[in-house]
Design a protein around this motif. Sequence first.
Motif, PDB file in Angstrom:
ATOM      1  N   GLN A   1       8.111   2.925   3.637  1.00 20.86           N
ATOM      2  CA  GLN A   1       9.205   2.649   2.721  1.00 20.86           C
ATOM      3  C   GLN A   1       8.630   1.724   1.685  1.00 20.86           C
ATOM      4  N   GLN A   2       8.441   2.223   0.484  1.00 22.91           N
ATOM      5  CA  GLN A   2       7.729   1.452  -0.520  1.00 22.91           C
ATOM      6  C   GLN A   2       8.685   0.661  -1.384  1.00 22.91           C
ATOM      7  N   SER A   3       8.139   0.097  -2.438  1.00 25.43           N
ATOM      8  CA  SER A   3       8.799  -0.902  -3.268  1.00 25.43           C
ATOM      9  C   SER A   3      10.296  -0.723  -3.449  1.00 25.43           C
TER      10      SER A   3
ATOM     11  N   THR B   1       5.700  -2.825   1.619  1.00 22.42           N
ATOM     12  CA  THR B   1       5.940  -1.732   2.554  1.00 22.42           C
ATOM     13  C   THR B   1       6.699  -2.308   3.733  1.00 22.42           C
ATOM     14  N   CYS B   2       7.686  -1.564   4.208  1.00 18.25           N
ATOM     15  CA  CYS B   2       8.478  -2.010   5.351  1.00 18.25           C
ATOM     16  C   CYS B   2       8.264  -1.093   6.542  1.00 18.25           C
ATOM     17  N   LYS B   3       8.269  -1.697   7.718  1.00 22.29           N
ATOM     18  CA  LYS B   3       8.202  -0.977   8.990  1.00 22.29           C
ATOM     19  C   LYS B   3       9.310  -1.552   9.846  1.00 22.29           C
ATOM     20  N   GLY B   4      10.398  -0.810   9.952  1.00 20.23           N
ATOM     21  CA  GLY B   4      11.558  -1.351  10.644  1.00 20.23           C
ATOM     22  C   GLY B   4      12.091  -2.535   9.874  1.00 20.23           C
ATOM     23  N   SER B   5      12.217  -3.686  10.545  1.00 19.71           N
ATOM     24  CA  SER B   5      12.714  -4.897   9.881  1.00 19.71           C
ATOM     25  C   SER B   5      11.598  -5.756   9.304  1.00 19.71           C
ATOM     26  N   GLU B   6      10.349  -5.278   9.389  1.00 24.05           N
ATOM     27  CA  GLU B   6       9.201  -6.047   8.911  1.00 24.05           C
ATOM     28  C   GLU B   6       8.832  -5.646   7.485  1.00 24.05           C
TER      29      GLU B   6
ATOM     30  N   PRO C   1       0.878 -15.355 -19.438  1.00 26.34           N
ATOM     31  CA  PRO C   1       1.565 -14.428 -18.544  1.00 26.34           C
ATOM     32  C   PRO C   1       0.631 -13.329 -18.026  1.00 26.34           C
ATOM     33  N   LEU C   2       0.910 -12.894 -16.821  1.00 28.91           N
ATOM     34  CA  LEU C   2       0.216 -11.741 -16.257  1.00 28.91           C
ATOM     35  C   LEU C   2       0.860 -10.469 -16.788  1.00 28.91           C
ATOM     36  N   THR C   3       0.110  -9.387 -16.813  1.00 26.83           N
ATOM     37  CA  THR C   3       0.670  -8.070 -17.095  1.00 26.83           C
ATOM     38  C   THR C   3       0.550  -7.229 -15.837  1.00 26.83           C
ATOM     39  N   LEU C   4       1.494  -6.339 -15.667  1.00 23.91           N
ATOM     40  CA  LEU C   4       1.473  -5.446 -14.518  1.00 23.91           C
ATOM     41  C   LEU C   4       0.457  -4.344 -14.774  1.00 23.91           C
ATOM     42  N   ASP C   5      -0.434  -4.153 -13.835  1.00 23.06           N
ATOM     43  CA  ASP C   5      -1.473  -3.140 -13.955  1.00 23.06           C
ATOM     44  C   ASP C   5      -1.174  -1.996 -12.979  1.00 23.06           C
ATOM     45  N   PRO C   6      -0.933  -0.781 -13.494  1.00 21.33           N
ATOM     46  CA  PRO C   6      -0.577   0.340 -12.616  1.00 21.33           C
ATOM     47  C   PRO C   6      -1.630   0.649 -11.549  1.00 21.33           C
ATOM     48  N   ALA C   7      -2.900   0.618 -11.912  1.00 21.95           N
ATOM     49  CA  ALA C   7      -3.947   0.923 -10.932  1.00 21.95           C
ATOM     50  C   ALA C   7      -4.005  -0.152  -9.848  1.00 21.95           C
ATOM     51  N   LEU C   8      -3.849  -1.407 -10.241  1.00 20.07           N
ATOM     52  CA  LEU C   8      -3.853  -2.505  -9.276  1.00 20.07           C
ATOM     53  C   LEU C   8      -2.610  -2.440  -8.387  1.00 20.07           C
ATOM     54  N   THR C   9      -1.488  -2.022  -8.959  1.00 20.50           N
ATOM     55  CA  THR C   9      -0.264  -1.854  -8.171  1.00 20.50           C
ATOM     56  C   THR C   9      -0.420  -0.711  -7.176  1.00 20.50           C
ATOM     57  N   ASP C  10      -1.046   0.383  -7.594  1.00 19.78           N
ATOM     58  CA  ASP C  10      -1.304   1.490  -6.658  1.00 19.78           C
ATOM     59  C   ASP C  10      -2.182   1.013  -5.510  1.00 19.78           C
ATOM     60  N   TYR C  11      -3.213   0.249  -5.854  1.00 21.78           N
ATOM     61  CA  TYR C  11      -4.090  -0.279  -4.815  1.00 21.78           C
ATOM     62  C   TYR C  11      -3.303  -1.201  -3.868  1.00 21.78           C
ATOM     63  N   ALA C  12      -2.494  -2.101  -4.427  1.00 26.29           N
ATOM     64  CA  ALA C  12      -1.699  -3.020  -3.607  1.00 26.29           C
ATOM     65  C   ALA C  12      -0.770  -2.237  -2.681  1.00 26.29           C
ATOM     66  N   GLN C  13      -0.202  -1.139  -3.192  1.00 30.34           N
ATOM     67  CA  GLN C  13       0.693  -0.325  -2.358  1.00 30.34           C
ATOM     68  C   GLN C  13      -0.068   0.319  -1.209  1.00 30.34           C
ATOM     69  N   GLN C  14      -1.243   0.833  -1.489  1.00 31.03           N
ATOM     70  CA  GLN C  14      -2.055   1.429  -0.421  1.00 31.03           C
ATOM     71  C   GLN C  14      -2.397   0.387   0.639  1.00 31.03           C
ATOM     72  N   TRP C  15      -2.729  -0.834   0.190  1.00 31.26           N
ATOM     73  CA  TRP C  15      -3.085  -1.878   1.146  1.00 31.26           C
ATOM     74  C   TRP C  15      -1.861  -2.340   1.937  1.00 31.26           C
TER      75      TRP C  15
ATOM     76  N   ASN D   1       0.678  -0.479   2.708  1.00 27.03           N
ATOM     77  CA  ASN D   1       0.904   0.604   3.676  1.00 27.03           C
ATOM     78  C   ASN D   1      -0.037   0.452   4.874  1.00 27.03           C
ATOM     79  N   HIS D   2      -1.299   0.142   4.595  1.00 24.84           N
ATOM     80  CA  HIS D   2      -2.295  -0.059   5.651  1.00 24.84           C
ATOM     81  C   HIS D   2      -1.888  -1.222   6.561  1.00 24.84           C
ATOM     82  N   LEU D   3      -1.479  -2.337   5.965  1.00 22.06           N
ATOM     83  CA  LEU D   3      -1.088  -3.498   6.765  1.00 22.06           C
ATOM     84  C   LEU D   3       0.088  -3.177   7.677  1.00 22.06           C
ATOM     85  N   ALA D   4       1.069  -2.454   7.147  1.00 18.98           N
ATOM     86  CA  ALA D   4       2.219  -2.070   7.973  1.00 18.98           C
ATOM     87  C   ALA D   4       1.781  -1.133   9.098  1.00 18.98           C
ATOM     88  N   ALA D   5       0.839  -0.251   8.807  1.00 19.27           N
ATOM     89  CA  ALA D   5       0.364   0.697   9.823  1.00 19.27           C
ATOM     90  C   ALA D   5      -0.368  -0.010  10.961  1.00 19.27           C
ATOM     91  N   ILE D   6      -1.137  -1.069  10.645  1.00 15.67           N
ATOM     92  CA  ILE D   6      -1.874  -1.783  11.700  1.00 15.67           C
ATOM     93  C   ILE D   6      -1.064  -2.932  12.285  1.00 15.67           C
TER      94      ILE D   6
END
Length: 176
Positions: free
Chosen positions: A28-30, A146-151, A57-71, A73-78
Amino acid sequence: MRPGRYLSVGITLLLAAAVTGVGTATAQQSGECGGASFVNDMLSAHNEYRARHQAPPLTLDPALTDYAQQWANHLAAIGQLEHSTDGHSENLFYASGMQVTGTVPTKAWYDEIKDYDYDNPGFSKETGHFTQVVWKSSTKLGAAITCKGSESYVVASYDPAGNVIGQFPQNVGRLS
């Protein structure tokens, strides 16, 4: 990992908290677990805190956001927090049983300011999240949850990397 324990990984940190349950994450993503505005809320919170320290100010970087999402997801999986080894600077956050908006982890990281010693600037495991949030040389942000249940597992990735030894005085400004 035990609640409240800090682990140092390279020159960035993660906030470790009790993580229960290991298994496959339900991705379950952003927009689905952190609210539709999670990423924008996190960017806004970062930039509000950065302005207090004369950091651009920081700018939002789509590639960095994609990477953060993948990571995330990985953290929730482990079922635990651990830093990636790809060279990005990152802040990690875990919560259970609560709604996590983009402001919640950013405030938790920023609140480490109470332990930062401007008269002796440098890296500390107690303040590494704070210093990365306000690091002047970082210009891009990638943010995900990323969410896994209530986490909830949150990743904020920064480019260029912050918390560089020897560069704290010029990158962590005092409150204005």
